[in-house]
Write an enzyme that holds these catalytic residues in place. Structure first.
Site, PDB file in Angstrom:
ATOM      1  N   ASP A 170       0.819  -1.206   0.000  1.00  0.00           N
ATOM      2  CA  ASP A 170       0.000   0.000   0.000  1.00  0.00           C
ATOM      3  C   ASP A 170       0.862   1.269   0.000  1.00  0.00           C
ATOM      4  OD1 ASP A 170      -2.364   1.403   0.013  1.00  0.00           O
ATOM      5  OD2 ASP A 170      -2.985   0.780   2.020  1.00  0.00           O
TER       6      ASP A 170
ATOM      7  N   GLU B 241       2.866   7.084  -2.243  1.00  0.00           N
ATOM      8  CA  GLU B 241       2.673   8.340  -2.972  1.00  0.00           C
ATOM      9  C   GLU B 241       2.746   9.573  -2.074  1.00  0.00           C
ATOM     10  OE1 GLU B 241      -0.340   7.219  -0.779  1.00  0.00           O
ATOM     11  OE2 GLU B 241      -0.195   6.042  -2.610  1.00  0.00           O
TER      12      GLU B 241
ATOM     13  N   ASP C  20      -8.659   3.240  -3.518  1.00  0.00           N
ATOM     14  CA  ASP C  20      -9.782   3.154  -2.588  1.00  0.00           C
ATOM     15  C   ASP C  20     -11.032   3.832  -3.148  1.00  0.00           C
ATOM     16  OD1 ASP C  20      -8.007   1.924  -0.898  1.00  0.00           O
ATOM     17  OD2 ASP C  20      -7.582   3.722   0.271  1.00  0.00           O
TER      18      ASP C  20
END
Length: 552
Positions: free
Chosen positions: A269, A272, A334
Site C-alpha cells: 500500500d 505516494e 480506494d
C-alpha cells in the site's frame, strides 16, 4: 503529481463534506496515486519520458486541451522524451512500453478469487467455509489485519508494526498450512510507514520505528527530526527509500516478518505520500516524490527474493514511470462503496482503461469498494447489488479480490448469506476463464499492451471505440458491465461483426448499440462469431455449469 486520490473526487455532497471536515480530503477527478509520465492520443501517437533520466520523475503537466498540439511542462533541467507512433493502437502501446517484459504474477491467482477477510483465526476459517459452501472458487485469502487493528474516526485501521498480532492469530503457521492444504494461499499487507510499536502495549513486540530512528533510516523534517505524518488519530513515519541501506533493512523486514510462515504475497500500500518539504538521504524531494513508488516497488520485490518466495503475488496502488518493470499487478486504489462515476464502481472501470493506455499492463479493483463514511447528510454504505456487480466486473479482469472495507460491520460482505451465491457465481466465471486469461496476462507482461483494454485499442475508428463504459479482456472478450444500482439491462456498443453472448449463446449484429438483458448472475460478455476463441471459451464456461442463465 502522486498523492492520495481523495474521498468523493467531485461526487457531491460527499466531496464538499470531506473537504470541510478533513482539510481538503475530497480530491478531484485529477488527483491520482500514480503520476505516470506517459500518454497516447487517438491519432496513434504517444509520448513517454525516459525513466532512466533524472528529470523523468519531476513534476510535469501535459496540456491536451487543443486538438492539434500537446503542451508539456516539466520542472527539470533535463528532458529525455520518447516520441512514438504505430500503425494501430496495439502496436503503439507495445512501443510505448519499451519492450514490456514485466514480472509475471503467479498463475494460481488466475484460477480463483482472493477473499479479503479480517477478525482473526476463527473468523477466517468460518468465512472461508461460508464462501466455499456457497460454491466460490478461491485461490487465496487476503488477511490485511495480520498486524492487528486499531479503531479510528475513519474506521478500522491497522497497526503498522509489521509483526503478527498474536492475539488475533495465535497459531499463524497452522492457519496458513491448513488453508494451503485446501488449495488456498495466504496473502497479507504492508506499507512503507512505521509507527511506535510501544503504543500497542503488546509485550515482546519488536519496535521497528525505534530501530529505524536509531539507524537514521527515516525521512526527516528540515530541522533533522524524523518527519511525523498525521494519519488521522495517529502518526506514522516514512522509511527513507533513497537510502540503499534503509531499503535493504526494510526488505529484510518484509522477508522475515511479512512473508513469514508460508505467506505468498501482499498488498503493498501507499508509496505516494512523500512531503515536499521533507529531507531525504539522496537527491531532492521534488524529484524523489514521484519516484517514490518505484523505490517502494524495488524494496518489496527484493523482500520477496530474500524470503525465497518465487511465486510472490504483490499488488500496488501507487505508480511511477518504469515501475511496470518491477511490479506485476496494480489496483485502482480506494473507491467509494457506490456506483458513482467520480469515485465508485464506474470510476474503477475508467481508471483501469486509463491506466491500460498509460503503461500499466495489469490492473484490478476492490470487489465492493473500500471507503464507507457517515457524512451526516448520508451514510455511505454498500447498496444491495454493489458486491455482485463489482464481482462481475472483476470476473472478466486480471485479478479478483474482495475487500471488507474500512467499516466492515456497517457494510454488506460477499460472504453474507444474501450475497454469497452471487459472489460465488462470479468467482466461477472468473475461474472458468483461467485458460484464456493466462494467455492474455502472458501477452500483457511480455508486450506491455494492457490486458484490460478500451474498445479503441482493439477497434480504432469504429463507433464502439467512443464508449467508455465497456472493455475488452485481451483480443476477444467484450464486456459491458452493469454500472448502475438496480439495473437489469445494459447498453453495449458492438464493433463490426456478429457477436455471441458467452453465457446465453444469443447472437447480436455489430456496428450498432443494443440493449441486453443483464440480471445479476448473467453479465453481458461477448466474443465475435468468427473468433477462434469463441468455441473454447464457451466450452470452458459450459464445463463449469455457467452457460445456463437460470442456474445461480
Amino acid at each position: 503529481m502522486d498523492r492520495e486520490q481523495g474521498v468523493g473526487r467531485g461526487e457531491q455532497q460527499l466531496t464538499l463534506l470531506a473537504d470541510l471536515t478533513n482539510r481538503a480530503a475530497g480530491g478531484t477527478e485529477a488527483t491520482t496515486y500514480a503520476a505516470w509520465s506517459s500518454f497516447v492520443t487517438d491519432d496513434v501517437r504517444g509520448v513517454r519520458l525516459d525513466p532512466d533520466t533524472a528529470g523523468s520523475h519531476a513534476f510535469a503537466v501535459a496540456d491536451l486541451r487543443t486538438d492539434d498540439a500537446v503542451g508539456l511542462e516539466l520542472w527539470s533541467r533535463t528532458l529525455h522524451a520518447e516520441l512514438t507512433s504505430g500503425a494501430d493502437p496495439v502496436q503503439l502501446l507495445a512501443r510505448q512500453a519499451a519492450g514490456g517484459d514485466s514480472p509475471r504474477p503467479p498463475r494460481w491467482v488466475e484460477e480463483g478469487a482472493v477473499l479479503g477477510l479480517q477478525g482473526g483465526t476463527g473468523e477466517v476459517r468460518a468465512r472461508v467455509a461460508q464462501a466455499r459452501g456457497a460454491g466460490a472458487e478461491l485461490s487465496a485469502v487476503w488477511l490485511q489485519d495480520w498486524v492487528g487493528q486499531r479503531r479510528t474516526s475513519f474506521g478500522d485501521r491497522l497497526w503498522w508494526t509489521w509483526q503478527r498480532d498474536t492475539e488475533l492469530y495465535p497459531r499463524w503457521r497452522r492457519l496458513v498450512a491448513d488453508l494451503r492444504t485446501d488449495g488456498i494461499r495466504t496473502t497479507t499487507y504492508v506499507n512503507p510507514f512505521l509507527v511506535d510499536a510501544d503504543k500497542k502495549l503488546e509485550p515482546g513486540l519488536r519496535n521497528l520505528w525505534a530501530e529505524a530512528r536509531e539507524l537514521d533510516f527515516l525521512v526527516a523534517r528540515p530541522d533533522g527530526a524524523p518527519y511525523a505524518l498525521d494519519q488521522g488519530d495517529f502518526e506514522a513515519y516514512l522509511i527513507d527509500l533513497t537510502n540503499p541501506r534503509a531499503r535493504g533493512w526494510f526488505s529484510d523486514v518484509i522477508a522475515d516478518e511479512v512473508l513469514r510462515g508460508g505467506v505468498q504475497g501482499m498488498m503493498a500500500d501507499f508509496g505516494e505520500g512523500l512531503p515536499f518539504d521533507a529531507v531525504v538521504r539522496r537527491g531532492d524531494t521534488a524529484t524523489a516524490h514521484n519516484r517514490w513508488p518505484l523505490l517502494w516497488a524495488r524494496t518489496v520485490r527484493e523482500g520477496c527474493v530474500r524470503a525465497q518466495v518465487p511465486d510472490c503475488l504483490v499488488w500496488f496502488r501507487s505508480g511511477a514511470l518504469g515501475m511496470e518493470q518491477e511490479a506485476p499487478m496494480f489496483w485502482g486504489g480506494d473507491q467509494m462503496v457506490d456506483f458513482s462515476a467520480e469515485d465508485g464502481l464506474a470510476s474503477a472501470l475508467s481508471g483501469a482503461l486509463s491506466a491500460g493506455v498509460s503503461g500499466w499492463p495489469l490492473v484490478h479493483a476492490d470487489v465492493g469498494g473500500y471507503t464507507s463514511v457517515d457524512a451526516v447528510v448520508r451514510d455511505y454504505v454498500r447498496p444491495y447489488d454493489l458486491n455482485a456487480r463489482s464481482a462481475e466486473l472483476a470476473a472478466f479482469g486480471t485479478m479478483m479480490r474482495s475487500h471488507e472495507g474500512n467499516r466492515p460491520a456497517e457494510n454488506r460482505q460477499v460472504y453474507d448469506p444474501d450475497q454469497a451465491a452471487d459472489f460465488a457465481r462470479a468467482t466461477r466465471i472468473y475461474a472458468a476463464l483461467a485458460r484464456y486469461r493466462h494467455g492474455v496476462v502472458s501477452e500483457a507482461v511480455r508486450t506491455g499492451v494492457p490486458a484490460v483494454r478500451h474498445t479503441w485499442v482493439n477497434y480504432p475508428g469504429s463507433a464502439a471505440a467512443e464508449s467508455d463504459r465497456q472493455f475488452f479482456l485481451g483480443d476477444s472478450i467484450l464486456v459491458a458491465p452493469v454500472l448502475e444500482s438496480e439495473a437489469t439491462t445494459v447498453t453495449v456498443s458492438l464493433p463490426p461483426g456478429t457477436w455471441v453472448h458467452l453465457l446465453t449463446g444469443a447472437s447480436y449484429p455489430g456496428e450498432k448499440k443494443v440493449e441486453v438483458d443483464a440480471p445479476v448472475g448473467t453479465p453481458a460478455a461477448f466474443v465475435r462469431e468468427d473468433d477462434p476463441e469463441l468455441t473454447a471459451i464457451r466450452a470452458d464456461l459450459s464445463a463449469a455449469g455457467l452457460t445456463d442463465p437460470g442456474r445461480r
